[in-house]
Write a protein that holds these residues in place. Structure first.
Motif, PDB file in Angstrom:
ATOM      1  N   ARG A  11      32.073-138.454 -37.934  1.00 50.30           N
ATOM      2  CA  ARG A  11      32.780-137.251 -37.467  1.00 50.30           C
ATOM      3  C   ARG A  11      31.798-136.344 -36.747  1.00 50.30           C
ATOM      4  NH1 ARG A  11      32.728-132.445 -37.163  1.00 50.30           N
ATOM      5  NH2 ARG A  11      30.816-132.550 -38.392  1.00 50.30           N
ATOM      6  N   ARG A  12      32.205-135.857 -35.630  1.00 52.86           N
ATOM      7  CA  ARG A  12      31.447-134.811 -34.950  1.00 52.86           C
ATOM      8  C   ARG A  12      32.438-134.038 -34.118  1.00 52.86           C
ATOM      9  NH1 ARG A  12      30.609-136.485 -29.801  1.00 52.86           N
ATOM     10  NH2 ARG A  12      31.183-138.656 -29.517  1.00 52.86           N
ATOM     11  N   ALA A  13      32.001-132.898 -33.636  1.00 58.03           N
ATOM     12  CA  ALA A  13      32.882-132.087 -32.798  1.00 58.03           C
ATOM     13  C   ALA A  13      32.936-132.739 -31.423  1.00 58.03           C
ATOM     14  CB  ALA A  13      32.362-130.661 -32.717  1.00 58.03           C
ATOM     15  N   ARG A  15      34.153-133.168 -27.704  1.00 56.90           N
ATOM     16  CA  ARG A  15      34.620-132.204 -26.687  1.00 56.90           C
ATOM     17  C   ARG A  15      35.012-132.900 -25.395  1.00 56.90           C
ATOM     18  NH1 ARG A  15      30.212-129.743 -29.303  1.00 56.90           N
ATOM     19  NH2 ARG A  15      30.855-128.002 -30.655  1.00 56.90           N
ATOM     20  N   PHE A  96      21.574-124.789 -31.597  1.00 53.20           N
ATOM     21  CA  PHE A  96      22.851-125.439 -31.265  1.00 53.20           C
ATOM     22  C   PHE A  96      23.250-125.119 -29.818  1.00 53.20           C
ATOM     23  CE2 PHE A  96      27.433-124.525 -30.823  1.00 53.20           C
ATOM     24  CZ  PHE A  96      27.869-125.832 -30.703  1.00 53.20           C
ATOM     25  N   ASN A 121      37.617-125.132 -24.174  1.00 50.04           N
ATOM     26  CA  ASN A 121      38.239-124.972 -25.500  1.00 50.04           C
ATOM     27  C   ASN A 121      39.743-124.795 -25.384  1.00 50.04           C
ATOM     28  OD1 ASN A 121      36.601-124.641 -28.095  1.00 50.04           O
ATOM     29  ND2 ASN A 121      35.342-123.487 -26.626  1.00 50.04           N
ATOM     30  N   PHE A 125      39.898-129.530 -24.641  1.00 52.89           N
ATOM     31  CA  PHE A 125      39.030-130.614 -24.169  1.00 52.89           C
ATOM     32  C   PHE A 125      39.857-131.835 -23.756  1.00 52.89           C
ATOM     33  CE2 PHE A 125      36.764-128.166 -27.485  1.00 52.89           C
ATOM     34  CZ  PHE A 125      35.783-127.593 -26.705  1.00 52.89           C
ATOM     35  N   PRO A 167      37.129-128.860 -34.394  1.00 51.63           N
ATOM     36  CA  PRO A 167      37.676-127.610 -34.941  1.00 51.63           C
ATOM     37  C   PRO A 167      37.303-126.469 -33.998  1.00 51.63           C
ATOM     38  CG  PRO A 167      35.673-128.213 -36.123  1.00 51.63           C
ATOM     39  CD  PRO A 167      35.921-129.296 -35.108  1.00 51.63           C
ATOM     40  N   GLN A 168      38.195-125.504 -33.823  1.00 54.76           N
ATOM     41  CA  GLN A 168      37.950-124.481 -32.789  1.00 54.76           C
ATOM     42  C   GLN A 168      38.379-123.088 -33.240  1.00 54.76           C
ATOM     43  OE1 GLN A 168      40.309-127.151 -30.034  1.00 54.76           O
ATOM     44  NE2 GLN A 168      39.109-125.963 -28.593  1.00 54.76           N
ATOM     45  N   MET A 169      37.370-122.306 -33.616  1.00 57.63           N
ATOM     46  CA  MET A 169      37.653-120.884 -33.861  1.00 57.63           C
ATOM     47  C   MET A 169      37.987-120.189 -32.546  1.00 57.63           C
ATOM     48  SD  MET A 169      35.135-119.352 -36.761  1.00 57.63           S
ATOM     49  CE  MET A 169      33.561-119.924 -36.152  1.00 57.63           C
ATOM     50  N   ALA A 170      37.593-120.796 -31.431  1.00 63.67           N
ATOM     51  CA  ALA A 170      37.838-120.179 -30.120  1.00 63.67           C
ATOM     52  C   ALA A 170      39.309-119.778 -29.956  1.00 63.67           C
ATOM     53  CB  ALA A 170      37.438-121.145 -29.004  1.00 63.67           C
ATOM     54  N   PHE A 191      43.346-119.064 -38.458  1.00 67.17           N
ATOM     55  CA  PHE A 191      41.922-119.307 -38.683  1.00 67.17           C
ATOM     56  C   PHE A 191      41.347-120.072 -37.494  1.00 67.17           C
ATOM     57  CE2 PHE A 191      38.707-122.262 -40.829  1.00 67.17           C
ATOM     58  CZ  PHE A 191      37.646-121.465 -40.440  1.00 67.17           C
ATOM     59  N   ARG A 207      23.981-135.134 -30.108  1.00 68.24           N
ATOM     60  CA  ARG A 207      24.360-135.099 -31.515  1.00 68.24           C
ATOM     61  C   ARG A 207      23.641-133.939 -32.179  1.00 68.24           C
ATOM     62  NH1 ARG A 207      27.223-135.602 -35.641  1.00 68.24           N
ATOM     63  NH2 ARG A 207      27.385-137.499 -36.872  1.00 68.24           N
ATOM     64  N   THR A 208      24.370-133.120 -32.925  1.00 73.57           N
ATOM     65  CA  THR A 208      23.718-132.001 -33.611  1.00 73.57           C
ATOM     66  C   THR A 208      22.854-132.538 -34.749  1.00 73.57           C
ATOM     67  OG1 THR A 208      25.673-131.820 -35.005  1.00 73.57           O
ATOM     68  CG2 THR A 208      25.526-130.303 -33.134  1.00 73.57           C
ATOM     69  N   ARG A 210      20.688-131.530 -38.535  1.00 73.10           N
ATOM     70  CA  ARG A 210      20.919-130.754 -39.752  1.00 73.10           C
ATOM     71  C   ARG A 210      19.573-130.354 -40.345  1.00 73.10           C
ATOM     72  NH1 ARG A 210      25.306-130.902 -37.730  1.00 73.10           N
ATOM     73  NH2 ARG A 210      27.300-131.348 -38.726  1.00 73.10           N
TER      74      ARG A 210
HETATM   75  C1  LIG Z   1      35.321-123.491 -38.440  1.00 82.70           C
HETATM   76  C2  LIG Z   1      34.712-124.101 -37.209  1.00 82.70           C
HETATM   77  C3  LIG Z   1      34.978-123.560 -35.971  1.00 82.70           C
HETATM   78  C4  LIG Z   1      34.442-124.121 -34.820  1.00 82.70           C
HETATM   79  N1  LIG Z   1      34.779-123.606 -33.596  1.00 82.70           N
HETATM   80  C5  LIG Z   1      34.403-124.256 -32.478  1.00 82.70           C
HETATM   81  C6  LIG Z   1      34.894-123.840 -31.213  1.00 82.70           C
HETATM   82  O1  LIG Z   1      35.637-122.870 -31.080  1.00 82.70           O
HETATM   83  N2  LIG Z   1      34.533-124.557 -30.123  1.00 82.70           N
HETATM   84  C7  LIG Z   1      33.721-125.652 -30.208  1.00 82.70           C
HETATM   85  O2  LIG Z   1      33.442-126.275 -29.174  1.00 82.70           O
HETATM   86  N3  LIG Z   1      33.221-126.066 -31.408  1.00 82.70           N
HETATM   87  C8  LIG Z   1      33.560-125.409 -32.521  1.00 82.70           C
HETATM   88  N4  LIG Z   1      33.124-125.853 -33.755  1.00 82.70           N
HETATM   89  C9  LIG Z   1      32.272-127.054 -33.836  1.00 82.70           C
HETATM   90  C10 LIG Z   1      30.843-126.714 -34.254  1.00 82.70           C
HETATM   91  O3  LIG Z   1      30.129-126.217 -33.161  1.00 82.70           O
HETATM   92  C11 LIG Z   1      30.220-128.004 -34.804  1.00 82.70           C
HETATM   93  O4  LIG Z   1      30.931-128.438 -35.930  1.00 82.70           O
HETATM   94  C12 LIG Z   1      28.749-127.823 -35.186  1.00 82.70           C
HETATM   95  O5  LIG Z   1      27.987-127.473 -34.069  1.00 82.70           O
HETATM   96  C13 LIG Z   1      28.181-129.082 -35.832  1.00 82.70           C
HETATM   97  O6  LIG Z   1      28.307-130.174 -34.929  1.00 82.70           O
HETATM   98  P1  LIG Z   1      29.138-131.479 -35.284  1.00 82.70           P
HETATM   99  O7  LIG Z   1      30.487-131.028 -35.800  1.00 82.70           O
HETATM  100  O8  LIG Z   1      29.279-132.219 -33.954  1.00 82.70           O
HETATM  101  O9  LIG Z   1      28.413-132.236 -36.321  1.00 82.70           O
HETATM  102  C14 LIG Z   1      33.608-125.253 -34.918  1.00 82.70           C
HETATM  103  C15 LIG Z   1      33.321-125.778 -36.187  1.00 82.70           C
HETATM  104  C16 LIG Z   1      33.865-125.217 -37.318  1.00 82.70           C
HETATM  105  C17 LIG Z   1      33.573-125.827 -38.656  1.00 82.70           C
END
Ligand SMILES: Cc1cc2nc3c(=O)[nH]c(=O)nc-3n(C[C@H](O)[C@H](O)[C@H](O)COP(=O)(O)O)c2cc1C
Length: 222
Positions: A11-13, A15, A96, A121, A125, A167-170, A191, A207-208, A210
């Motif tokens: 799992r990763r974010a 985009r 980051f 966002n 994406f 996930p996107q708080m944006a 949220f 890749r991020t 930790r």
């Molecule tokens: C609650 C939450 C909100 C986030 N909001 C955004 C967002 O708005 N846009 C985005 O591109 N990534 C967003 N992310 C992704 C984080 O940037 C990402 O999880 C973090 O950098 C770690 O990278 P990884 O998930 O690829 O391991 C969000 C992650 C979390 C948990």
């Protein structure tokens, strides 16, 4: 079937998504299983909306119009981060940002390019499916943590279906636009959103990392 470790590490974010349709049955399997996420006193304080097709296209269109118009963000219902992030969080956040924008070939000074990247966002994406997660306004911090556990459970189960997510708080800054399309009941706070789909493997990413275990975990042993 992925084992839990593979689900967590794969799992990763993501985009960048393809147009490939996300089957409704897969989403139902994921969301039915995710309902088994834990919550204090089993109150299950999450409210999820899943958007696809015309309604998602409409939301992207409305949000995109706001981006183009340079519309002010909606007033915040919660703070995404403390106003000043102290060490080591500040450094992690900067690292980051650096990694994310360098993967896109965007320099630190190129504010416009950064804005364009951030605007993706509100197109999810390119994902064909999005989930929006609300929580009751009167819930406290423990219930917000419950929602986090639920969302991570959703994201891990999506991996078992070959799907990815971001996930996107944006989306919280365009929460009024989201509400126009979803019409959630009064009293809920958005949220976050979550883009869901199949990864577009042509999109570059870094890749991020930790923090090392001893920065975040303390073993107290007898
Ligand atoms: C609650 C939450 C909100 C986030 N909001 C955004 C967002 O708005 N846009 C985005 O591109 N990534 C967003 N992310 C992704 C984080 O940037 C990402 O999880 C973090 O950098 C770690 O990278 P990884 O998930 O690829 O391991 C969000 C992650 C979390 C948990």
């Amino acid at each position: 079937m992925l084992d839990v470790y593979e689900a967590v590490t794969s799992r990763r974010a993501v985009r960048g998504f393809t147009d490939r349709h996300v089957p409704r049955e897969a989403l139902e399997r994921v969301l039915s299983a995710a309902a088994w996420a834990p919550s204090g006193s089993n109150i299950q304080p999450w409210h999820a909306y899943v958007l696809t097709g015309g309604p998602l296209a409409e939301l992207k269109k409305r949000a995109g119009a706001r981006v183009v118009a340079g519309d002010a963000w909606d007033e915040r219902e919660y703070e995404m981060y403390p106003p000043t992030l102290k060490s080591p969080y500040h450094e992690r956040r900067s690292a980051f940002g650096k990694e994310r924008y360098s993967a896109l070939g965007i320099s630190r000074e190129d504010w416009e390019a950064r804005q364009r990247a951030a605007a993706a966002n509100w197109d999810c994406f390119n994902a064909p499916t999005a989930l929006f997660c609300y929580i009751d306004r009167d819930m406290g911090r423990p219930q917000w943590a419950d929602v986090g556990m639920y969302l991570q459970t959703v994201m891990l189960l999506l991996r078992a279906e070959g799907l990815h997510s971001c996930p996107q708080m944006a989306w919280s800054v365009y929460r009024r636009t989201v509400a126009e399309v979803l019409s959630p009941p009064d009293g809920l706070i958005l949220f976050c959103g979550m883009s869901i789909g199949f990864e577009d493997v042509t999109v570059d990413y870094v890749r991020t990392g930790r923090a090392p275990l001893d920065e975040t975990v303390t073993f107290v042993e007898g």
